[in-house]
Design a protein around this motif. Structure first.
Motif, PDB file in Angstrom:
ATOM      1  N   ALA A  15       0.648  -1.295  -0.114  1.00 25.34           N
ATOM      2  CA  ALA A  15       0.061   0.041  -0.014  1.00 25.34           C
ATOM      3  C   ALA A  15       0.803   1.251   0.140  1.00 25.34           C
ATOM      4  O   ALA A  15       1.707   1.392  -0.786  1.00 25.34           O
ATOM      5  CB  ALA A  15      -0.995   0.022   1.183  1.00 25.34           C
ATOM      6  N   GLY A  16       0.657   2.143   0.884  1.00 22.16           N
ATOM      7  CA  GLY A  16       1.195   3.475   1.070  1.00 22.16           C
ATOM      8  C   GLY A  16       2.884   3.375   1.061  1.00 22.16           C
ATOM      9  O   GLY A  16       3.485   4.205   0.737  1.00 22.16           O
ATOM     10  N   VAL A  51       7.320   6.567   6.252  1.00 26.84           N
ATOM     11  CA  VAL A  51       6.282   5.701   6.100  1.00 26.84           C
ATOM     12  C   VAL A  51       6.599   4.412   6.670  1.00 26.84           C
ATOM     13  O   VAL A  51       6.009   3.796   7.505  1.00 26.84           O
ATOM     14  CB  VAL A  51       5.384   5.377   4.661  1.00 26.84           C
ATOM     15  N   SER A  55       5.527   1.759   9.996  1.00 30.17           N
ATOM     16  CA  SER A  55       4.725   0.635   9.640  1.00 30.17           C
ATOM     17  C   SER A  55       5.093  -0.627  10.464  1.00 30.17           C
ATOM     18  O   SER A  55       5.948  -0.398  11.667  1.00 30.17           O
ATOM     19  CB  SER A  55       5.425   0.145   8.182  1.00 30.17           C
ATOM     20  N   LEU A  80       4.064  -3.320   6.529  1.00 26.56           N
ATOM     21  CA  LEU A  80       2.751  -2.874   6.405  1.00 26.56           C
ATOM     22  C   LEU A  80       2.457  -1.650   7.058  1.00 26.56           C
ATOM     23  O   LEU A  80       2.284  -1.475   8.069  1.00 26.56           O
ATOM     24  CB  LEU A  80       1.855  -4.119   7.307  1.00 26.56           C
ATOM     25  N   PRO A  81       2.013  -0.625   6.287  1.00 24.49           N
ATOM     26  CA  PRO A  81       1.645   0.647   6.590  1.00 24.49           C
ATOM     27  C   PRO A  81       0.661   0.845   7.445  1.00 24.49           C
ATOM     28  O   PRO A  81      -0.415   0.014   7.360  1.00 24.49           O
ATOM     29  CB  PRO A  81       1.734   1.577   5.562  1.00 24.49           C
ATOM     30  N   PRO A  82       0.390   1.812   8.406  1.00 26.74           N
ATOM     31  CA  PRO A  82      -0.920   1.922   9.022  1.00 26.74           C
ATOM     32  C   PRO A  82      -1.926   2.294   8.122  1.00 26.74           C
ATOM     33  O   PRO A  82      -1.761   2.653   7.145  1.00 26.74           O
ATOM     34  CB  PRO A  82      -0.636   3.188   9.952  1.00 26.74           C
ATOM     35  N   PHE A  83      -3.226   1.740   8.397  1.00 23.75           N
ATOM     36  CA  PHE A  83      -4.347   1.875   7.554  1.00 23.75           C
ATOM     37  C   PHE A  83      -5.492   2.174   8.216  1.00 23.75           C
ATOM     38  O   PHE A  83      -5.800   1.603   9.702  1.00 23.75           O
ATOM     39  CB  PHE A  83      -4.465   0.681   6.609  1.00 23.75           C
ATOM     40  N   ALA A  84      -6.477   2.843   7.744  1.00 26.84           N
ATOM     41  CA  ALA A  84      -7.857   3.071   8.391  1.00 26.84           C
ATOM     42  C   ALA A  84      -8.937   2.207   7.654  1.00 26.84           C
ATOM     43  O   ALA A  84      -8.745   2.122   6.286  1.00 26.84           O
ATOM     44  CB  ALA A  84      -8.206   4.310   8.501  1.00 26.84           C
ATOM     45  N   GLY A  85      -9.832   1.805   8.210  1.00 26.03           N
ATOM     46  CA  GLY A  85     -10.908   1.029   7.363  1.00 26.03           C
ATOM     47  C   GLY A  85     -12.094   1.236   8.323  1.00 26.03           C
ATOM     48  O   GLY A  85     -12.269   1.851   9.443  1.00 26.03           O
TER      49      GLY A  85
END
Length: 86
Positions: A15-16, A51, A55, A80-85
């Motif tokens: 991802a990012g 980033v 991670s 694995l970068p931080p992510f929001a969902g």
């Protein structure tokens, strides 16, 4: 730069982290997680450093919070970068 004879490690970025780094896969060298990530980020952009620094890391599919964890040839680090969902 990594020391000669350090293990060769595959890094997969998601991802990012991949977007900031400019690739989703890299081969680096390092005897520890910290050394391998340092090798990965050598010459990387400030955005990539930020980033990746934020991670989560997996080593061979297991969460790793110990930057001093020893690596061996053929190990894999997933970034694995931080992510929001929702």
């Amino acid at each position: 730069m990594s020391a000669a004879g350090s293990p060769e490690v595959r890094v997969r970025l998601f991802a990012g982290a991949a977007a900031a780094y400019g690739a989703d896969d890299a081969t680096v060298h390092g005897a520890t997680v910290e050394a391998a990530i340092a090798d990965l980020l050598e010459g990387a952009s400030a955005e990539a450093r930020t980033v990746v620094g934020r991670s989560s890391l997996l080593v061979n599919a297991v969460a790793c919070t110990d930057p001093g964890r020893t690596l061996a040839d053929g190990d894999r680090i997933d970034v694995l970068p931080p992510f929001a969902g929702g």
